[in-house]
Scaffold this motif. Structure first.
Motif, PDB file in Angstrom:
ATOM      1  N   ILE C  36      -1.989  -9.371   1.811  1.00 21.99           N
ATOM      2  CA  ILE C  36      -0.566  -9.653   2.014  1.00 21.99           C
ATOM      3  C   ILE C  36       0.184  -8.319   2.062  1.00 21.99           C
ATOM      4  O   ILE C  36      -0.356  -7.301   1.615  1.00 21.99           O
ATOM      5  CB  ILE C  36      -0.001 -10.542   0.864  1.00 21.99           C
ATOM      6  N   ALA C  37       1.358  -8.318   2.651  1.00 22.29           N
ATOM      7  CA  ALA C  37       2.232  -7.151   2.574  1.00 22.29           C
ATOM      8  C   ALA C  37       3.293  -7.452   1.529  1.00 22.29           C
ATOM      9  O   ALA C  37       3.997  -8.454   1.625  1.00 22.29           O
ATOM     10  CB  ALA C  37       2.883  -6.873   3.929  1.00 22.29           C
ATOM     11  N   ASN C  53       4.973 -16.904  -7.327  1.00 21.91           N
ATOM     12  CA  ASN C  53       3.900 -16.534  -8.260  1.00 21.91           C
ATOM     13  C   ASN C  53       2.653 -16.310  -7.431  1.00 21.91           C
ATOM     14  O   ASN C  53       2.091 -17.237  -6.860  1.00 21.91           O
ATOM     15  CB  ASN C  53       3.658 -17.654  -9.277  1.00 21.91           C
ATOM     16  N   TYR C  54       2.212 -15.049  -7.371  1.00 25.52           N
ATOM     17  CA  TYR C  54       1.154 -14.696  -6.440  1.00 25.52           C
ATOM     18  C   TYR C  54      -0.139 -14.426  -7.212  1.00 25.52           C
ATOM     19  O   TYR C  54      -0.212 -13.552  -8.064  1.00 25.52           O
ATOM     20  CB  TYR C  54       1.568 -13.444  -5.667  1.00 25.52           C
ATOM     21  N   ASP C  55      -1.174 -15.218  -6.909  1.00 24.67           N
ATOM     22  CA  ASP C  55      -2.455 -15.086  -7.603  1.00 24.67           C
ATOM     23  C   ASP C  55      -3.531 -14.886  -6.540  1.00 24.67           C
ATOM     24  O   ASP C  55      -3.369 -15.335  -5.407  1.00 24.67           O
ATOM     25  CB  ASP C  55      -2.703 -16.370  -8.412  1.00 24.67           C
ATOM     26  N   ASN C 298       7.145 -10.767  10.409  1.00 26.98           N
ATOM     27  CA  ASN C 298       6.476 -10.889   9.114  1.00 26.98           C
ATOM     28  C   ASN C 298       4.957 -10.839   9.255  1.00 26.98           C
ATOM     29  O   ASN C 298       4.269 -10.113   8.550  1.00 26.98           O
ATOM     30  CB  ASN C 298       6.893 -12.189   8.419  1.00 26.98           C
ATOM     31  N   ILE C 299       4.441 -11.635  10.189  1.00 24.79           N
ATOM     32  CA  ILE C 299       2.979 -11.683  10.346  1.00 24.79           C
ATOM     33  C   ILE C 299       2.469 -10.336  10.863  1.00 24.79           C
ATOM     34  O   ILE C 299       1.382  -9.884  10.479  1.00 24.79           O
ATOM     35  CB  ILE C 299       2.572 -12.866  11.260  1.00 24.79           C
ATOM     36  N   ALA C 300       3.279  -9.669  11.696  1.00 25.91           N
ATOM     37  CA  ALA C 300       2.875  -8.351  12.190  1.00 25.91           C
ATOM     38  C   ALA C 300       2.822  -7.353  11.040  1.00 25.91           C
ATOM     39  O   ALA C 300       1.900  -6.522  10.955  1.00 25.91           O
ATOM     40  CB  ALA C 300       3.861  -7.870  13.250  1.00 25.91           C
ATOM     41  N   ALA C 301       3.801  -7.443  10.129  1.00 24.43           N
ATOM     42  CA  ALA C 301       3.812  -6.540   8.990  1.00 24.43           C
ATOM     43  C   ALA C 301       2.545  -6.711   8.163  1.00 24.43           C
ATOM     44  O   ALA C 301       1.951  -5.730   7.686  1.00 24.43           O
ATOM     45  CB  ALA C 301       5.046  -6.809   8.131  1.00 24.43           C
ATOM     46  N   ILE C 302       2.120  -7.955   8.019  1.00 20.62           N
ATOM     47  CA  ILE C 302       0.900  -8.208   7.237  1.00 20.62           C
ATOM     48  C   ILE C 302      -0.317  -7.644   7.963  1.00 20.62           C
ATOM     49  O   ILE C 302      -1.162  -6.961   7.375  1.00 20.62           O
ATOM     50  CB  ILE C 302       0.745  -9.716   6.952  1.00 20.62           C
ATOM     51  N   SER C 303      -0.415  -7.929   9.283  1.00 27.08           N
ATOM     52  CA  SER C 303      -1.539  -7.391  10.056  1.00 27.08           C
ATOM     53  C   SER C 303      -1.615  -5.875   9.903  1.00 27.08           C
ATOM     54  O   SER C 303      -2.692  -5.305   9.726  1.00 27.08           O
ATOM     55  CB  SER C 303      -1.385  -7.751  11.544  1.00 27.08           C
TER      56      SER C 303
END
Lengths: 357, 298, 363
Positions: C36-37, C53-55, C298-303
């Motif tokens: 994730i970014a 809440n990120y797990d 957003n998805i580009a930032a993650i890629s």
């Protein structure tokens, strides 16, 4: 391995052992004659147990030499010394049977199995423990454990048997009985015994010779009779037997006796022996040396505060007129009761003069 | 049961019952659940196994069976994993003992002020996570880890030794992880051990090594047994160490359990593996307890 | 990995409101580690006020076990499409997505959606997140020195004994994943890589068993470092991980240069899917988040951060050039890609069994 005649079983010369600042054994020299039943007598902390451990080889001295049967063993480890020990509280092997406990030392010598069995059984029978060979130590009474501990040590036929408070863990009756057993055992075996004890009665009753230790030093040695009759100082006098100690002024010196006056006494009395230096001294009188006097021949006077009747003797406690206490031992019934006025006297030349307080 | 217990009785009953309640809730109950799952079959859904009893025609029907256990017993794949795990645990326990006993002995014989320090040193690794400690060994045993780098730099070897992902690494990991469990009980026994019997042995002609073998060692045996159990039992079911440090040569039963529950999604078989593991471990414990010399107390 | 399979979040479930509108502003996300970014999460919270809440997990098996136990408490998870997502749908672990809530659905690449239909026929339960193939990484210089004639585009580098013999000393490694290695072996043999025929399984196992002694080890993550610092020469690996190894090798500047390729015989290509567990306590928030992630920037930032391809066509302009032009990340249309489908339980157990035997056999 019998030592040549005349060579002491143990000879210690100038031995010292320190633990940090504590001088457990401080420049001790000592000879234990071969065949003796020798006692090291002292209060706890006097260094007697440490001295025993030095002789056993469980500790090594900082200074001095230790000879056993003429051989220098100062640096020889315990397992090579011809010495065995009966430990205080016995130190039996809890995981081994009585038989295996006793056989342990013989197995270390690599003896053949039949010989081991024969010697172990023989030794166990000697102390009437033959029927207990298969038991574990924790299945035995204290007295039985003690006998196993003795067996385990004597089965090795050592030149010298060390006993560290061997009777301390037994109850009183058993202790007195065992004393005589120990003595007779030594007679039969002919081994030199060196016993450490804090119990003067024990030491007196079985030793042929004893040494009194205090603060890491040997303060007096000799036969029990000698030490009892002529203690070298107040501490020994107090430690060996019961003692009445009176302050005295030296009045007159003769060749073989000294005339002294007891503080608060009616008249001067004579004492044999050389008096210490100075005008003041302490007079030691054993309770059995003092007599009760009702006829005015008394040296000191006082009042009976208590009487204990012991059967063969009576002990009478007397408060002297100056407030101090005295103890008198009379044969049979004393014939006095608490509250009676009484005088004390003793025979001419009785008593020992010691340094003044 | 007719009379109501008095308050005092109820109180003491509660106090005495507390540990049992704890055991029941946190040991017995989960075990019971696992044992129950081991009798079912896998299924798609939540949870991923069939019910133990099912309701049909208005009556309850028992549908559990022991099939999973027959599968385990009849398949060399599983039997070999059990045997392999027992072997690894046994060897690791032995090595831990050989290493741990002298440590415990040295600590017990050390001066009092040193003893606390040494004990702390033994316990110190416990202050970090087990996982991190095992991971640390990856860095040490790697082909470019401490050991290999040092040996290469010293010119003792020309190519890095294959240390990581071997059975050797598994032993290292288990020994390292469980050493304190060996040291502590042996230390506890040795520390309390009376010195007098050892001196008696030497007095009777035993050299120090003989005195140790014939007196100290037998008298500390119950500490040794306790330590061995504390190492052996978790080592048999160990998962983290073989997974992180072990090679692909062989699987330990813990890894097999993981495969069954996660890769094959066969929870019932995984549960059966766990229950069987419990039995495999429980048997040696019972045997050892029988062997344990209760009469010898130091 | 050792996380106990216990649902500790059941309390959240008990508190979950019936209607989405009344959902508390919380979202429980369970995603792969390093996937994730961070600033995307921050932007989502800024925009919606929903606390995330990120797990994280690092294997599909862990995710599957948690969902199977029930009441995981998670609102959004990222299973790999095949075989995991497919069989999990059948097991009833996921709820249907409400397409009306996902305006950006129209932006998702049709071709990828079609590929997902093999496991989720109506694209009802999940939408694509990131995608990557399984490839081969190699040490460019060592390979040139040891096996100059070995192909740099073929599975032969992994399975041909003639090459392995020369590369063995340098170190060749496989992934510890039968569902990756055995299909690759079939592809190398010219057979159908996604076959679930017993004969094909035997053929694949046979091949790998024969060459087994040539592999340094079989492990799913150790190769990243080893390849990067030159400890090994050839590794089968996940494209994302191999790219990571290549970056590390460059950063270390110790002269290790890595080459990466997806094999010409065909490459396994996996899509990680966004899906909402059936018992998710905050499904409304999860829908909002899916829609948010599908926004091109957003998805580009993650890629750009994780180095994987995404399935949002419009994002291409925003993805780093080096990534977009990398045939390993965005494979050319000409390359055969396959996804290993769900297989029967018995077949799977046989495969896993055969795999343990292969692993156990050493030189």
């Amino acid at each position: 391995m019998t030592p040549p005649a005349g060579v002491p079983a143990v000879a210690i010369a100038g031995v010292a052992k320190h633990y940090g600042d504590v001088r457990a054994v401080d420049d001790v020299s000592l000879e234990v004659p071969s065949g003796a039943f020798f006692s090291l007598l002292g209060a706890s902390g006097s260094g007697k147990s440490t001295l025993l451990r030095l002789i056993a080889g469980l500790e090594f001295p900082d200074h001095g030499r230790i000879l056993i049967a003429g051989q220098d063993v100062t640096r020889v480890p315990a397992y090579l010394r011809p010495v065995n020990t009966v430990f205080q509280s016995y130190a039996l092997f809890p995981h081994l049977s009585v038989f295996d406990n006793v056989a342990y030392g013989l197995r270390r010598e690599g003896l053949a199995r039949p010989e081991i069995e024969q010697r172990v059984s023989e030794t166990l029978r000697m102390v009437a423990m033959g029927d207990f060979a298969r038991r574990r130590p924790n299945e035995l009474s204290g007295g039985q454990q003690q006998r196993v501990a003795i067996c385990r040590a004597i089965v090795k036929r050592p030149l010298l048997l060390l006993l560290d408070e061997p009777l301390a863990a037994l109850d009183r009756r058993l202790r007195e009985h065992t004393r005589f057993e120990l003595k007779s055992l030594q007679d039969r075996l002919g081994i030199t015994f060196l016993m450490v004890t804090h119990d003067q009665e024990e030491a007196m009753s079985i030793s042929t010779k004893l040494a009194v230790m205090d603060h890491g030093r040997i303060v007096q040695q000799g036969s029990p009779q000698e030490v009892y009759a002529r203690p070298r100082n107040r501490a020994i006098a107090d430690f060996i037997g019961d003692a009445n100690l009176f302050q005295v002024d030296v009045e007159r010196r003769e060749d073989e006796r000294t005339w002294v006056r007891v503080a608060g006494g009616r008249r001067a009395v004579s004492v044999t022996g050389t008096p210490p230096q100075g005008d003041h001294a302490t007079l030691l009188l054993r309770p059995e040396e003092i007599r009760l006097a009702r006829d005015g021949s008394s040296v000191l006077d006082g009042q009976v505060t208590g009487v204990s009747f012991l059967g063969s003797a009576s002990v009478v406690m007397v408060r002297l007129d100056d407030g101090r206490m005295a103890e008198v031992r009379a044969q049979g019934p004393a014939g006095v009761t608490a509250g009676d006025r009484i005088g004390l006297t003793w025979a001419t030349d009785v008593g020992v003069l010691l340094e003044a307080e | 049961m007719s009379a109501r217990p008095s308050n005092a009785n109820a109180g003491s009953f509660f106090v005495a019952g507390l540990p049992y309640g704890w055991l029941l809730a946190f040991v017995a109950a989960p075990l019971f659940v696992i044992a129950a799952i081991s009798l079912t079959d896998p299924a798609e859904g939540v949870p991923p196994y069939t019910a133990l009893v099912s309701r049909g025609d208005g009556t309850w029907r028992w549908t559990g069976d022991l099939d999973n256990y027959w599968t385990l017993g009849g398949d060399w794949h599983y039997v070999a994993a059990y045997l392999g795990s027992l072997r690894v645990a046994f060897v690791a326990t032995l090595l831990t003992l050989l290493l741990g006993y002298p440590m415990a002995y040295a600590i017990a014989r050390a001066r009092r002020e040193w003893r606390v320090l040494l004990l702390t040193a033994v316990m110190l690794p416990f202050w970090t996570s087990f996982l991190i400690r095992v991971y640390a060994w990856i860095g040490i045993l790697n082909s470019n880890g401490f050991i290999n780098t040092a040996l290469l730099d010293l010119g003792l070897i020309e190519e890095p030794l294959a240390l990581l992902y071997t059975e050797f690494a598994v032993y290292i990991g288990i020994i390292y992880a469980y050493l304190p469990f060996m040291v502590m009980p042996i230390f506890a026994v040795l520390e309390r051990l009376d010195r007098a019997p050892v001196e008696a042995a030497m007095d009777l002609g035993a050299r120090p090594i003989t005195a140790f073998l014939t007196v100290t060692l037998p008298l500390s045996l119950h500490g040794v047994l306790a330590g061995c159990l504390l190492v052996f039992v978790p080592a048999v079911g160990e998962f983290v160490v073989p997974e992180l440090l072990g090679g692909s040569d062989f699987l330990m039963i813990g890894q097999l359990l993981w495969t069954e529950s996660f890769q094959n999604r066969d929870w019932p078989l995984a549960a059966a593996i766990a229950v069987a593991l419990l039995l495999v471990v429980a048997v040696p414990i019972l045997v050892l307890q029988k062997l344990s010399p209760r009469a010898t107390r130091a | 990995m050792i996380r106990p399979v216990v649902a500790v979040l059941s309390l959240l479930l008990a508190l979950a409101p019936a209607a989405w509108a009344q959902e508390e502003k919380v979202l429980n996300v369970y995603n792969w580690s390093d996937y994730i970014a961070e600033d995307v999460l921050k932007r989502f919270t800024e925009r919606t006020g929903i606390k995330v809440n990120y797990d994280v997990y690092d294997s599909n098996e862990i995710l599957e076990a948690k969902l199977s136990a029930g009441r995981s408490g998670y609102d959004l998870v990222f299973p790999t499409s095949s075989p995991f997502f497919g069989r999990q749908i059948k097991a009833g672990l996921y709820q249907k997505l409400d397409r009306g809530k996902i305006k950006n659905f129209a932006k998702v690449d049709r071709a990828v959606l079609d590929r997902l239909k093999t496991v989720d026929p109506e694209n009802a339960h999940g939408l694509p997140y990131m995608m990557a193939g399984t490839g081969i990484g190699y040490n460019v210089e060592r390979l040139k020195a040891l096996a100059p004639d070995a192909p740099r585009d073929s599975l032969a580098l992994l399975f041909d004994r003639k090459h392995l013999f020369r590369l063995k000393g340098c170190g060749v490694t496989l992934l510890d994943a039968p569902e990756e290695v055995l299909p690759a072996a079939l592809a190398y043999l010219g057979r159908n890589p996604i076959s679930s025929e017993a004969a094909d399984l035997d053929a694949a196992v046979d091949l790998v068993t024969k060459v087994r002694p040539n592999y340094r080890y079989i492990h799913s993550s150790a190769y990243i470092n080893d390849l990067a610092n030159g400890a090994t020469c050839v590794a089968m690996g996940y494209a994302g991980d191999l790219v990571q190894a290549r970056d590390r090798a460059r950063a270390a500047k110790r002269g290790v240069e890595l080459g990466i390729f997806l094999p010409k015989e065909g490459a396994a290509y996996n899509i990680d899917v966004m899906a909402i567990p059936k018992d998710a306590p905050h499904p409304g928030n999860a829908h909002l988040f899916i829609d948010f992630l599908l926004e091109p920037e957003n998805i580009a930032a993650i890629s750009n951060v994780v180095g994987y391809a995404n399935a949002v066509g419009e994002s291409a302009a925003l993805v780093k050039r080096e990534l977009r032009d990398d045939p390993v990340v965005y494979p050319p249309a000409s390359l055969k890609l396959y996804s290993v489908p769900e297989v029967g339980k018995d077949f799977e157990r046989q495969r896993n069994r055969a795999w343990s035997r292969i692993k156990a056999k050493r030189s």
